[in-house]
Structures are given as C-alpha cells and as structure tokens.
Write a protein that holds these residues in place. Sequence first.
Motif, PDB file in Angstrom:
ATOM      1  N   PHE A  14      -5.792  -2.035 -15.567  1.00 42.12           N
ATOM      2  CA  PHE A  14      -4.608  -1.181 -15.613  1.00 42.12           C
ATOM      3  C   PHE A  14      -4.931   0.312 -15.513  1.00 42.12           C
ATOM      4  N   ARG A  19      -8.636  -1.301  -6.613  1.00 44.92           N
ATOM      5  CA  ARG A  19      -8.396  -2.746  -6.617  1.00 44.92           C
ATOM      6  C   ARG A  19      -9.644  -3.512  -6.198  1.00 44.92           C
ATOM      7  N   TYR A  24     -10.871  -5.979 -11.569  1.00 35.01           N
ATOM      8  CA  TYR A  24      -9.668  -6.331 -10.807  1.00 35.01           C
ATOM      9  C   TYR A  24      -9.894  -7.613 -10.005  1.00 35.01           C
ATOM     10  N   GLU A  28      -7.711 -11.006 -10.280  1.00 34.15           N
ATOM     11  CA  GLU A  28      -7.117 -11.694  -9.125  1.00 34.15           C
ATOM     12  C   GLU A  28      -7.551 -13.159  -9.054  1.00 34.15           C
ATOM     13  N   LEU A  31      -5.412 -15.016 -11.387  1.00 37.13           N
ATOM     14  CA  LEU A  31      -4.040 -15.166 -10.888  1.00 37.13           C
ATOM     15  C   LEU A  31      -3.954 -16.180  -9.750  1.00 37.13           C
ATOM     16  N   TYR A  62      -0.156   2.010 -13.529  1.00 39.28           N
ATOM     17  CA  TYR A  62       1.065   1.227 -13.357  1.00 39.28           C
ATOM     18  C   TYR A  62       2.076   1.652 -14.413  1.00 39.28           C
ATOM     19  N   GLU A  66       5.547  -2.592 -14.962  1.00 42.15           N
ATOM     20  CA  GLU A  66       4.579  -3.266 -14.091  1.00 42.15           C
ATOM     21  C   GLU A  66       3.463  -3.890 -14.920  1.00 42.15           C
ATOM     22  N   GLN A  69       4.792  -7.035 -16.452  1.00 38.75           N
ATOM     23  CA  GLN A  69       4.889  -8.100 -15.450  1.00 38.75           C
ATOM     24  C   GLN A  69       3.513  -8.656 -15.089  1.00 38.75           C
ATOM     25  N   MET A  70       2.538  -7.756 -14.929  1.00 40.12           N
ATOM     26  CA  MET A  70       1.187  -8.211 -14.594  1.00 40.12           C
ATOM     27  C   MET A  70       0.588  -9.012 -15.737  1.00 40.12           C
TER      28      MET A  70
END
Length: 149
Positions: A14, A19, A24, A28, A31, A62, A66, A69-70
């Motif tokens: 964050f 990215r 990060y 990912e 996710l 963010y 955001e 949500q993340m």
Amino acid sequence: MKVIIDTNILVNVFLSPSRSSASYRIFELCLMSKLEPQIGCALFCEYEDVLSRPFILERAKYSPDEIEQMLDGFLSVCDWTRINYLWRPNLRDEGDNHLIDLAVASNAEFIVSQNIKDLNSGDLRFGFRSVTPDQFLEVYYGDNNLSHH
C-alpha cells in the motif's frame, strides 16, 4: 503452496509506488490463487489495526476505500485457520509469536516477512521457512536453495 503473509508485506504493497516490488508480486500471486495465504484471528486483527492507522493512510498510494477493497479482496482468498495451541515463549519479540502459531496450525510452508531476523530468533524449529519477499520469489520461481528454519 500455503503461506503466511506478514502485515509488513501488505504495508509495503500500500505504500510502495511500484507494482513490480516483490511484496506486490506476492500479493498478486495470492489474489490469483497461485498461493494459499493463511490467516487466523491474531493476524486478521493485526491487518485491520495496522492498515487503518493514520500514519499508513496518509502515506499510502491508494485511497482508504481502495485499501479497504484491496484488503477485502486479499482476505477473500485467505484460508482461515483456527489456532488451538500456542508455542510460547519462543521468539524474542512476543508480537511475532502469533505468526509461528499460525504457520504451525495451518501447516504453511513459508512465512513471508521483512522481519525474518526476529522470526528466526526462536528456540523451537518447525517445517516452514521464514523468508523475505525477494527470497520467496527466488524459491517460487525455481531456486530452492534456502535452508529450512
């Protein structure tokens, strides 16, 4: 592959503008369901506490919405683990013992953290490895030469 994602990894996600950072990329992979992040009550509470601190929110790349949500997306792919036994005292930093408890209870292969020195300070040894994000990606992408901790 079952992993424990320490709170400092999410903080890096964050706060970092990149990215392409290792933190990060691990986020990912979680996710995308390529990793199986494990979570328990203590780690969930730590995520909620740390990631809502004004210091973090003011510096985050963010918005608070955001981030929420993340985090919700990340939590939706986590496997909840109930911890029935505490391995205490073990680490010099009592605040990190919950990660060991979760790793043992969930049979995780890795704890991914920026703080592996403290995680490796305990007298008790189990079958998981404590690694930095960069070390984890080396293992994930084929270099399995890390020693067990």
